[in-house]
Scaffold this active site. Sequence first.
Site, short mmCIF file in Angstrom:
data_model
loop_
_atom_site.label_atom_id
_atom_site.label_comp_id
_atom_site.label_asym_id
_atom_site.label_seq_id
_atom_site.Cartn_x
_atom_site.Cartn_y
_atom_site.Cartn_z
N LYS A 1 0.86 -1.19 0.00
CA LYS A 1 0.00 0.00 0.00
C LYS A 1 0.89 1.24 0.00
CE LYS A 1 -3.35 2.54 2.88
NZ LYS A 1 -4.36 2.50 3.96
N ASP B 1 -2.34 9.95 4.41
CA ASP B 1 -3.78 9.65 4.46
C ASP B 1 -4.50 10.66 5.35
OD1 ASP B 1 -6.26 8.54 4.36
OD2 ASP B 1 -5.76 6.72 5.50
N LYS C 1 -10.10 12.56 8.52
CA LYS C 1 -9.77 11.95 9.80
C LYS C 1 -9.80 13.01 10.90
CE LYS C 1 -6.58 8.27 8.37
NZ LYS C 1 -7.37 7.13 8.82
N ASP D 1 1.42 5.78 6.00
CA ASP D 1 0.47 4.94 5.26
C ASP D 1 1.07 4.35 3.97
OD1 ASP D 1 -1.98 3.77 5.60
OD2 ASP D 1 -3.11 5.31 4.52
N ASP E 1 -12.05 7.43 3.43
CA ASP E 1 -10.92 7.06 4.29
C ASP E 1 -10.57 5.57 4.16
OD1 ASP E 1 -8.87 7.38 6.06
OD2 ASP E 1 -10.14 7.45 7.86
N ARG F 1 -7.77 -0.01 0.31
CA ARG F 1 -8.32 -1.17 -0.40
C ARG F 1 -8.70 -0.80 -1.83
NH1 ARG F 1 -12.63 -2.14 4.14
NH2 ARG F 1 -10.98 -1.01 5.21
#
Length: 504
Positions: free
Chosen positions: A269, A274, A281, A292, A351, A355
């Site tokens: 990843k 992020d 967030k 991240d 967020d 994936r």
Amino acid sequence: MEFELTNNKLEKISADIVAVPVFEGKNEFVNTETSKKLDLFLNGDLTDGLHAENFIGKKNTLVSLRFPKKVFNAKIIVFGLGKKEDFTADVLRIAYSQIAKMAVKKVDSLAASFLSANDADTPLDLQATVLVEGLMLGSYSFTKYKEKDKNERDFSTIIISHDNKKDFLRLKKSLDMAKLFCRATYMARNLVNEQAAVATPTLLAKTAQDIARGSKNVSCKIFEKTDVEKMGMEAFLGVARGSDTPPKFIYLKYTPGKKSKKRLAIVGKGITFDTGGINLKPEWAMGDMKMDMSGAATVLGVFSVIGKIQPPFEVLGIIAATPNLISGKALVPGDVVRAMNGKTIEINNTDAEGRVTLADSLSFAVKEKATEIIDLATLTGACMVALGTDIAGLMTNDSGFAKKVQSAAYSTGEKVWELPLPDEYKDMNKSEVADISNLPTGRWAGAIAGGMFLREFVNNTPWVHLDIAGPAFAEKGHLLGPKGGTGYGVRLLLNLIKELGGEK
Ligand code: BES
Ligand code: ZN
Ligand code: ZN
């Protein structure tokens, strides 16, 4: 840090520090071969010194002793290994890391020796490996932005006393290999610790290209935004839409000298920061989010030394690199994107971006005919709720492949724990409008939901997903290093690659 072997006795080595291991004892604290020999040389002063300090050899404790210069020039660090019956190589790795943390900035050289066969049944090669790992990982620091410390030094030489010269060649190999693994770990740590403004997708791409330039078995292709568009990676591009930094899709390939059918893909990843996107967030959760891209850093660390390990099969390194930012162009909840494999994803929470990018990375690995895929991703806070900060969640569609990953992790001391992907949970990622939703329908088992989502993009390829949200980044100093990137997974993957290479 240089490692030398000598058949001189420990007390004959000229070094600033001599490290001496002992087990936890009740009355007898001088209870290893090394400590007994040194005590004899010092006419019992070591025993007396330990008594005076009330040192009983508990795990993770150490004491430093000084004798008159005429008697013994070096400082002696006696370190505890805990109870003999509980001893493992992990204990020794951590012990050396504690020594490194205590002494690294102060001295130039350290003398050490191995435990004898009577002390422990840990093979010498493994002892050599954990000695290097403990000292190197424990002495790591990221001081680039500390004006005062940026040129701080390291132990320059470690001298290991071992009486049997016949073992030297083989021990040298273990020392060199461990050094290589640690250098790769350093590289991953440095990338993770670097600020997001510097560790951009462009820097990750450049790092990959530099790696390929330096190794004749490694090639690198960078797919720019327009290439990524052509490949149909709408999911990755969707996440990238919110930022002005150009996204990069990084494809590294190691090719062995002899043709091979096996092709292992390692996918990381690569979210360089992020923010959460439009589903921003909260402040308490955003601070460390430069981490991240830890999965990507691990892939790059592995590739930085893979040419020296020369596995007999192909290895692919795949990273979709972009930050997850906010702008007028960013994804909003309700958007639908189509991944490279044709599956549509409803974005219900910006967020859960990892994936979404991985959907394309994994589809790409399948398209490139990977025979096994392992992905490393700082995917879910839920995995940290389940397993804490030190253990990665392992999810898989192939228990045989998972066992190999578990075994590699066991040897390097990087902890993994399997979470199931049960059929009963198959509706977790159901979407009303698209093939799949990036936001689980319920509150529970968030780490598993992440794994179930990714599984949709690997077809039947044997695959392992490691959710490294916990162990990739240390919120405070830990046993094998300081706060920050840990380089989790680098040694695990290198070890896996080594072990897969030995298979017939
Ligand atoms: N990068 C985070 C996961 C994370 C959290 C890593 C804490 C390291 C430490 C990921 O992109 C994320 O935000 N996941 C969400 C998913 C949720 C919206 C389904 C999460 O875990 O809350
Ligand atoms: Zn996120
Ligand atoms: Zn993320």
